[in-house]
Scaffold this active site. Structure first.
Site, mmCIF file in Angstrom:
data_model
loop_
_atom_site.group_PDB
_atom_site.id
_atom_site.type_symbol
_atom_site.label_atom_id
_atom_site.label_comp_id
_atom_site.label_asym_id
_atom_site.label_seq_id
_atom_site.Cartn_x
_atom_site.Cartn_y
_atom_site.Cartn_z
ATOM 1 N N ARG A 1 2.097 6.506 0.183
ATOM 2 C CA ARG A 1 3.385 6.843 0.809
ATOM 3 C C ARG A 1 4.350 7.570 -0.111
ATOM 4 N NH1 ARG A 1 1.097 2.344 2.423
ATOM 5 N NH2 ARG A 1 0.633 2.172 4.650
ATOM 6 N N SER B 1 4.538 -0.398 -1.921
ATOM 7 C CA SER B 1 5.763 -0.202 -1.129
ATOM 8 C C SER B 1 6.051 -1.422 -0.255
ATOM 9 C CB SER B 1 5.609 1.037 -0.242
ATOM 10 O OG SER B 1 4.519 0.848 0.646
ATOM 11 N N ALA C 1 -1.344 0.491 -4.562
ATOM 12 C CA ALA C 1 -1.837 1.812 -4.964
ATOM 13 C C ALA C 1 -1.116 2.384 -6.191
ATOM 14 C CB ALA C 1 -1.709 2.776 -3.791
ATOM 15 N N HIS D 1 -8.275 -5.591 0.643
ATOM 16 C CA HIS D 1 -8.574 -4.486 1.575
ATOM 17 C C HIS D 1 -9.971 -3.922 1.346
ATOM 18 C CE1 HIS D 1 -3.989 -3.640 2.422
ATOM 19 N NE2 HIS D 1 -4.443 -4.717 2.995
ATOM 20 N N CYS E 1 -22.913 -1.492 7.617
ATOM 21 C CA CYS E 1 -22.997 -1.044 8.999
ATOM 22 C C CYS E 1 -21.836 -1.680 9.760
ATOM 23 C CB CYS E 1 -24.336 -1.474 9.591
ATOM 24 S SG CYS E 1 -24.451 -1.109 11.359
#
Ligand code: BJW
Length: 238
Positions: free
Chosen positions: A36, A188, A24, A119, A127
């Site tokens: 975080r 992290s 991120a 991810h 669905c």
């Protein structure tokens, strides 16, 4: 910092197989919050109420509100210089692939070709029951699935307690295992299984992040903003 970036450039030049892994922190300079840090998502909302598979079943309104806001906010974001440098480095033959934990799609938007979205992708809707793909509008309006009829639409992202997409994971770990250099940017390293990547390569491991993390022995650490560091790297290599 300049010397460390020169060292990174030398590592990349001497490597036949360089793989990049991003988190991120790669996207914060495009105004997407991380998770975080002080201003990160998990300091504002409880991840177990929004990003957990149980949250999907038990708190759907909260889950839906959280992801609707995240999807809408993507309309206002664009890749930053660092994303473009990574795409240019791939084009120039310096990097083989990018394995990302990010669901923003910004690497592909910047022109990177081999991107493993470990991810998932926030813009892809499916669905939960039958995997039928749907439009973002269907999700935003809480439509029922037009295939199985269930009211179970969700972004195709990996929630806590779910496994990562197997074929993408397999390709990513093959590249990491074959790599001579693994460059980790903006994470992290708290989330399993991607936090195992540093142990999966026999090559050099470089860590670029705003802050240090415990528990790893990196060959090179560069503490600072990803976009600025990559921009400097681009000046040396491109
Ligand atoms: C900058 C910067 C700048 C900022 N420049 N740097 C107990 C022990 C071990 C494991 C587990 C456990 N209990 C459960 C687990 C497993 C669990 C897990 O790891 N939990 C831990 C948190 C404890 N993992 C899973 O459930 C995974 N699946 C799995 O393991 O399957 C097998 C299994 C299944 C069932 C049972 C058991 C096993 C799935 C994980 C899915 C993670 N999903 C999320 C949400 C995705 C959708 C969404 O976006 O909403 O993915 S959580 C969130 O964390 C998101 C991220 O991809 C992920 C990683 O975060 P990341 O990228 O590291 O961000 P941050 O914020 O943590 O760090 C950013 C860093 O950048 C910071 O250090 C900043 O300083 C830095 N930075 N700006 C440079 N400009």
């Amino acid at each position: 910092m300049k010397r460390a970036i020169e060292e990174l450039a030398a590592i990349i030049k001497n490597s036949k197989n360089t793989v990049v892994m991003t988190g991120a922190g790669m996207d914060t300079e495009s105004n997407i919050p991380d998770f975080r840090s002080k201003d990160g998502w998990w300091n504002k909302v409880d991840p177990m109420k929004v990003a957990n598979i149980d949250a999907f079943y038990e708190h759907y309104p909260t889950f839906h509100e959280f992801y609707s806001a995240r999807i809408k906010s993507l309309d206002r974001v664009v890749p930053h210089k660092g994303h473009y440098v990574l795409a240019d480095l791939e084009r120039a033959g310096y990097i083989k692939s990018i394995a990302t934990q990010n669901i923003s799609g910004l690497h592909s938007q910047a022109g990177s070709k081999t991107v493993y979205e470990l991810h998932g992708n926030l813009r892809r809707i499916r669905c939960n029951e039958c995997y039928q793909e749907h439009s973002i509008d269907d999700f935003l309006t809480k439509a029922a699935c037009n295939y199985c009829g269930k009211k179970a639409l969700r972004p195709d992202v990996v929630l806590f307690g779910e496994t990562l997409p197997a074929s993408i994971w397999d390709k990513a770990i093959k590249d990491v295992e074959d790599s001579d250099a693994l460059i980790i940017i903006g994470t992290s390293l708290q989330v399993y299984p991607v936090n195992q990547f540093p142990y999966m390569t026999r090559g050099k491991v470089v860590f670029i992040n705003m802050e240090r993390v415990d528990g790893y022995n990196f060959d090179l650490e560069i503490i600072g903003k990803a976009g600025e560091i990559l921009n400097e790297l681009g000046h040396i290599l491109l």
